[in-house]
Write an enzyme that holds these catalytic residues in place. Structure first.
Site, PDB file in Angstrom:
ATOM      1  N   ARG A 159       8.598  95.904  76.248  1.00  0.00           N
ATOM      2  CA  ARG A 159       9.933  96.479  76.408  1.00  0.00           C
ATOM      3  C   ARG A 159       9.996  97.703  75.509  1.00  0.00           C
ATOM      4  NH1 ARG A 159      10.868  90.847  75.705  1.00  0.00           N
ATOM      5  NH2 ARG A 159      11.757  89.845  77.563  1.00  0.00           N
ATOM      6  N   LYS A 194      13.051  89.232  72.910  1.00  0.00           N
ATOM      7  CA  LYS A 194      14.446  88.791  72.988  1.00  0.00           C
ATOM      8  C   LYS A 194      14.610  87.437  72.312  1.00  0.00           C
ATOM      9  CE  LYS A 194      15.854  91.239  77.192  1.00  0.00           C
ATOM     10  NZ  LYS A 194      16.378  91.091  78.579  1.00  0.00           N
ATOM     11  N   HIS A 263      10.849 100.814  81.511  1.00  0.00           N
ATOM     12  CA  HIS A 263      10.795  99.469  82.072  1.00  0.00           C
ATOM     13  C   HIS A 263       9.969  99.435  83.357  1.00  0.00           C
ATOM     14  CE1 HIS A 263      12.423  95.700  80.692  1.00  0.00           C
ATOM     15  NE2 HIS A 263      12.636  95.309  81.932  1.00  0.00           N
ATOM     16  N   ARG A 266       6.590  98.477  82.455  1.00  0.00           N
ATOM     17  CA  ARG A 266       6.516  97.025  82.227  1.00  0.00           C
ATOM     18  C   ARG A 266       6.387  96.293  83.561  1.00  0.00           C
ATOM     19  NH1 ARG A 266       8.001  92.718  78.676  1.00  0.00           N
ATOM     20  NH2 ARG A 266       9.516  91.235  79.529  1.00  0.00           N
ATOM     21  N   HIS A 289       8.702  85.958  78.858  1.00  0.00           N
ATOM     22  CA  HIS A 289       9.795  85.301  79.576  1.00  0.00           C
ATOM     23  C   HIS A 289       9.879  83.840  79.147  1.00  0.00           C
ATOM     24  CE1 HIS A 289       9.654  88.352  83.141  1.00  0.00           C
ATOM     25  NE2 HIS A 289      10.364  88.787  82.122  1.00  0.00           N
ATOM     26  N   TYR A 298       7.875  88.809  90.465  1.00  0.00           N
ATOM     27  CA  TYR A 298       6.680  89.625  90.655  1.00  0.00           C
ATOM     28  C   TYR A 298       5.794  89.091  91.763  1.00  0.00           C
ATOM     29  CZ  TYR A 298       8.198  91.917  86.430  1.00  0.00           C
ATOM     30  OH  TYR A 298       8.948  92.605  85.524  1.00  0.00           O
TER      31      TYR A 298
END
Length: 319
Positions: A159, A194, A263, A266, A289, A298
């Site tokens: 990110r 995150k 992004h 990414r 994730h 994806y």
């Protein structure tokens, strides 16, 4: 509906019901003519669907019919937003009918539109992605920083916020503990994602080479803060916004036909790794994730790639 009420309703033409309902909307709710026309179109579509199902009276429709109509509209290519609006129009009409004609139940209550399809993340093709990050400008500080940042974004699927927070070392001489750093010896980048979740991602050889070129000149820009890995010409930690602007300008200079942003690199990393390996769990770990559901998008990108190859190569594919 009671038999007596049913007989009364059958005596009133369906068009009269529609006209009376639209008059209520016009006089009591003071809706514009444009909105009234939209309601009428929605209700006429309901009448058409009902007729196709052999039901000429809207008063005889059940929840089963409405669900089937929603599915039919979806199958015919209508988007979820449009279907939701039509269901709302129908629901309001049946609510009025239940108040004025003793309708036993509103058949539209509880019927929901199909879920809105989330747009797939946009990814660059592999050739464009490589051309974007591998392009070498001059040996000045800014082009070297740009190449190192772009290579690292694509190499490790970071990110932009994670890239911005990278430092030159895990722990400084003063004891400062970094949220992220690149281990050049082990060819891996340590980041804090995150929710404060740490992860380690491999770094490819081209990205390591670009980082080495940048580190050789980086010391000339260090002023007050020695920690940031990536610095501006003024010696301050680079911002996410500046990286966005630099990447967009770089892509435009190469005539890459996309509105490229960090992004997107990414997304490109994730889809290209998945296309090559098919290992969804590994991609999940490298992206950081918490749930594999977030990574499964994806697989759609991967299918798009397979479909494109099929269409271009299979003798029986539609041209």
């Amino acid at each position: 509906m009671p038999a007596q009420s049913e007989e009364i309703t059958r005596e009133i033409p369906q068009e009269n019901h529609l006209a009376a309902y639209l008059e209520v909307l016009r006089s009591q709710r003071q809706l514009s003519q444009h909105t009234l026309d939209s309601y009428l179109l929605d209700l006429r579509e309901l009448m058409k669907l009902a007729a196709e199902a052999g039901q000429t009276e809207l008063l005889t429709l059940s929840t089963h019919h409405i669900r089937r109509f929603a599915a039919q509209m979806h199958a015919r290519g209508q988007n979820a937003r449009s279907i939701a609006r039509k269901l709302s129009s129908w629901r309001g009409y049946y609510r009025w009918l239940s108040e004025t004609h003793e309708l036993a139940a509103n058949p539209v209550e509880g019927v929901r539109a199909p879920k809105k399809n989330k747009p797939l993340p946009k990814a660059l093709g592999a050739d464009d992605a490589v051309r974007l990050v591998a392009h070498r400008g001059s040996d000045q500080a800014t082009p070297l920083a740009n190449r190192a940042m772009f290579e690292l974004l694509y190499s490790s699927g970071l990110r932009v916020s994670e890239l911005v927070n990278l430092d030159v070392a895990a722990v400084s001489e003063a004891g400062y503990s970094s949220p992220g750093w690149v281990d050049m010896t082990e060819a891996e980048v340590h980041v804090t994602g995150k929710g404060g979740k740490p992860r380690i991602v491999p770094v490819g050889k081209p990205a390591l080479a670009a980082l080495a070129d940048w580190l050789a000149i980086r010391t000339t820009l260090v002023k007050t803060d020695p920690h940031p890995l990536f610095l501006t010409e003024r010696g301050t930690r680079i911002s996410a916004r500046l990286i966005q602007l630099r990447l967009k300008a770089h892509a435009q200079s190469l005539d890459i036909p996309a509105n490229v942003h960090p992004h997107m690199l990414r997304h490109s990393f994730a889809s290209h790794v998945l296309q090559s390996s098919g290992d969804l769990r590994a991609v999940q770990e490298m992206l950081g994730h918490s749930s594999i559901a977030a990574t499964q998008v994806y697989t759609s990108l991967d299918f798009q790639h397979l479909a494109k190859v099929y269409d271009q190569t299979h003798p029986r594919a539609k041209k």
